[in-house]
Design a protein around this motif. Structure first.
Motif, PDB file in Angstrom:
ATOM      1  N   UNK A   1      11.153  67.314 100.821  1.00  0.00           N
ATOM      2  CA  UNK A   1      10.822  67.813  99.487  1.00  0.00           C
ATOM      3  C   UNK A   1      10.446  66.647  98.575  1.00  0.00           C
ATOM      4  N   UNK A   2       9.544  66.874  97.640  1.00  0.00           N
ATOM      5  CA  UNK A   2       9.001  65.774  96.826  1.00  0.00           C
ATOM      6  C   UNK A   2       9.786  65.491  95.549  1.00  0.00           C
ATOM      7  N   UNK A   3      10.761  66.319  95.187  1.00  0.00           N
ATOM      8  CA  UNK A   3      11.404  66.147  93.883  1.00  0.00           C
ATOM      9  C   UNK A   3      12.114  64.804  93.738  1.00  0.00           C
ATOM     10  N   UNK A   4      12.844  64.379  94.756  1.00  0.00           N
ATOM     11  CA  UNK A   4      13.562  63.107  94.643  1.00  0.00           C
ATOM     12  C   UNK A   4      12.616  61.931  94.440  1.00  0.00           C
ATOM     13  N   UNK A   5      11.592  61.730  95.289  1.00  0.00           N
ATOM     14  CA  UNK A   5      10.684  60.598  95.027  1.00  0.00           C
ATOM     15  C   UNK A   5       9.955  60.720  93.699  1.00  0.00           C
ATOM     16  N   UNK A   6       9.650  61.938  93.279  1.00  0.00           N
ATOM     17  CA  UNK A   6       9.005  62.100  91.978  1.00  0.00           C
ATOM     18  C   UNK A   6       9.943  61.671  90.854  1.00  0.00           C
ATOM     19  N   UNK A   7      11.197  62.086  90.930  1.00  0.00           N
ATOM     20  CA  UNK A   7      12.165  61.714  89.899  1.00  0.00           C
ATOM     21  C   UNK A   7      12.371  60.205  89.868  1.00  0.00           C
ATOM     22  N   UNK A   8      12.477  59.598  91.046  1.00  0.00           N
ATOM     23  CA  UNK A   8      12.655  58.149  91.113  1.00  0.00           C
ATOM     24  C   UNK A   8      11.421  57.417  90.610  1.00  0.00           C
ATOM     25  N   UNK A   9      10.253  58.058  90.751  1.00  0.00           N
ATOM     26  CA  UNK A   9       9.009  57.457  90.287  1.00  0.00           C
ATOM     27  C   UNK A   9       8.697  57.723  88.833  1.00  0.00           C
ATOM     28  N   UNK A  10       9.582  58.433  88.143  1.00  0.00           N
ATOM     29  CA  UNK A  10       9.405  58.665  86.715  1.00  0.00           C
ATOM     30  C   UNK A  10       8.583  59.883  86.345  1.00  0.00           C
ATOM     31  N   UNK A  11       8.276  60.752  87.308  1.00  0.00           N
ATOM     32  CA  UNK A  11       7.523  61.971  87.002  1.00  0.00           C
ATOM     33  C   UNK A  11       8.401  62.895  86.158  1.00  0.00           C
ATOM     34  N   UNK A  12       7.861  63.409  85.083  1.00  0.00           N
ATOM     35  CA  UNK A  12       8.615  64.270  84.176  1.00  0.00           C
ATOM     36  C   UNK A  12       8.664  65.699  84.690  1.00  0.00           C
TER      37      UNK A  12
END
Length: 366
Positions: free
Chosen positions: A269-280
């Protein structure tokens, strides 16, 4: 709790878990008010009160528990502290969310569940991956019946990290509830438990895979758990696997095989890397995996021929916001908590049986 009152939230800990997996979702919903954070040693560049000027900053969890305005406590500290903090929070009249893997043992988990019921407080465990986009899609595929009777179910959280970790955290030290079974395995086992309930038996293989690490000095970095469900005449085998040595460009996530077809899915799932990458969370792409990561459904027809099709992941994705949306309703008397302490206690029992099986080489009955 009044349905129109904001829920005052106090967070224990200000590490990655609090910053990435809890506070953004609390702030995304109007039901909650980020009221206080417990951070023992704020420093320049890592100061909760600087990041959130309107909060109360406590240096001690006891100060948080004594504040009567706190409605909900979120425990994001290391696992060996979870029992004490959760117990004190409940006894002080707070509702509680505890980061996985909840507590180090199923015995402690059941004690806290009992205490919460006695004190009439809500207790929830943060198993956010029930709201992974691919897992929710998989549930829809299973519910459709297209796969027929399930014979084998595989779920993976594999990575290629051959070098010993350079950063020291509770995950890299031998301590209560550390290691692959408790860290990544608890996510996978919770999803399996959510789908199928408690197994008939558990067989576990727990190991240290990375060279340069020694069993006993380092927590296990890999695990394989086999769960058997059903009767001998109609048995389903579940494989839960987390490996540190998996040199694959496309890591397998799910592989489900049934009497009519199979479902195979790669990538996490992409949520963790997105959150770590600063995606809002407000970004329209948040939680949406690329089409290249969608699963494949293969069906067998009556002539024995196979037809495959891509299964688009459910959109819009539920995202981890859904966990806190469900919790807000529960706190206002509208339904159950998103993940109960009872569920988490059973998952911990599976973990304990898997470890016992690995230690003694025997299958463990539920």
């Amino acid at each position: 709790m009044s349905t129109d009152k904001k829920i005052n939230v106090g967070v224990i800990g200000y590490g990655l878990s609090a910053k990435v997996f809890h506070i953004p979702f609390i702030q995304a919903l109007p039901d909650y008010n980020l009221y206080a954070i417990v951070q023992r040693s704020p420093k320049s560049g890592d100061d909760a009160s600087a990041d959130h000027p309107s909060i109360k900053l406590f240096r001690s969890a006891d100060d948080l528990f004594s504040d009567e305005k706190v409605d909900l406590v979120i425990v994001t500290s290391i696992p060996e502290t979870h029992y004490e903090f959760t117990q004190k929070a409940i006894e002080s009249g707070k509702h509680v969310v505890v980061e996985k893997p909840f507590v180090p043992s199923s015995k402690e988990a059941r004690e806290l569940v009992k205490l919460a019921k006695e004190k009439k407080r809500l207790l929830a465990v943060y198993q956010n991956r029930r709201w992974d986009q691919d897992f929710v899609t998989l549930k829809q595929v299973l519910a459709s019946g297209k796969l027929g009777e399930i014979a084998e179910f595989e779920t993976h959280f594999d990575r290629f990290r051959p070098e010993p970790p350079t950063r020291t955290t509770w995950k890299t030290q031998v301590s209560p509830a550390s290691g692959a079974l408790y860290d990544l395995g608890s996510h996978l086992l919770d999803q399996v438990y959510h789908l199928f309930g408690a197994p008939n038996s558990v067989t576990g293989f727990v190991q240290v895979q990375r060279k340069g690490l020694k069993t006993g000095d380092s927590p296990p970095d890999a695990c394989t758990v086999l769960l058997r469900y059903g009767s001998p005449e109609d048995e389903m085998l579940v494989t839960v696997k987390s490996s540190a040595i998996s040199p694959e460009q496309d890591q397998l996530r799910f592989w489900v095989r049934g009497t009519k077809g199979s479902f195979k899915k790669y990538h996490l799932d992409v949520q963790e890397p997105q959150l770590l990458g600063g995606v809002k969370l407000s970004n329209s792409d948040f939680g949406v995996e690329p089409a290249s990561s969608h699963g494949t459904l293969t069906l067998a027809d009556t002539d024995g021929k196979f037809n495959s099709e891509t299964v688009p992941s459910i959109e819009p994705p539920p995202t981890y916001v859904e966990y806190y949306r469900i919790l807000a309703k529960a706190l206002k008397g509208e339904g159950e908590v998103p993940v109960s302490g009872d569920d988490a206690a059973d998952v911990l029992k599976i973990i304990e049986l898997a470890q016992a099986s690995s230690d003694n080489g025997n299958l463990q009955a539920w």
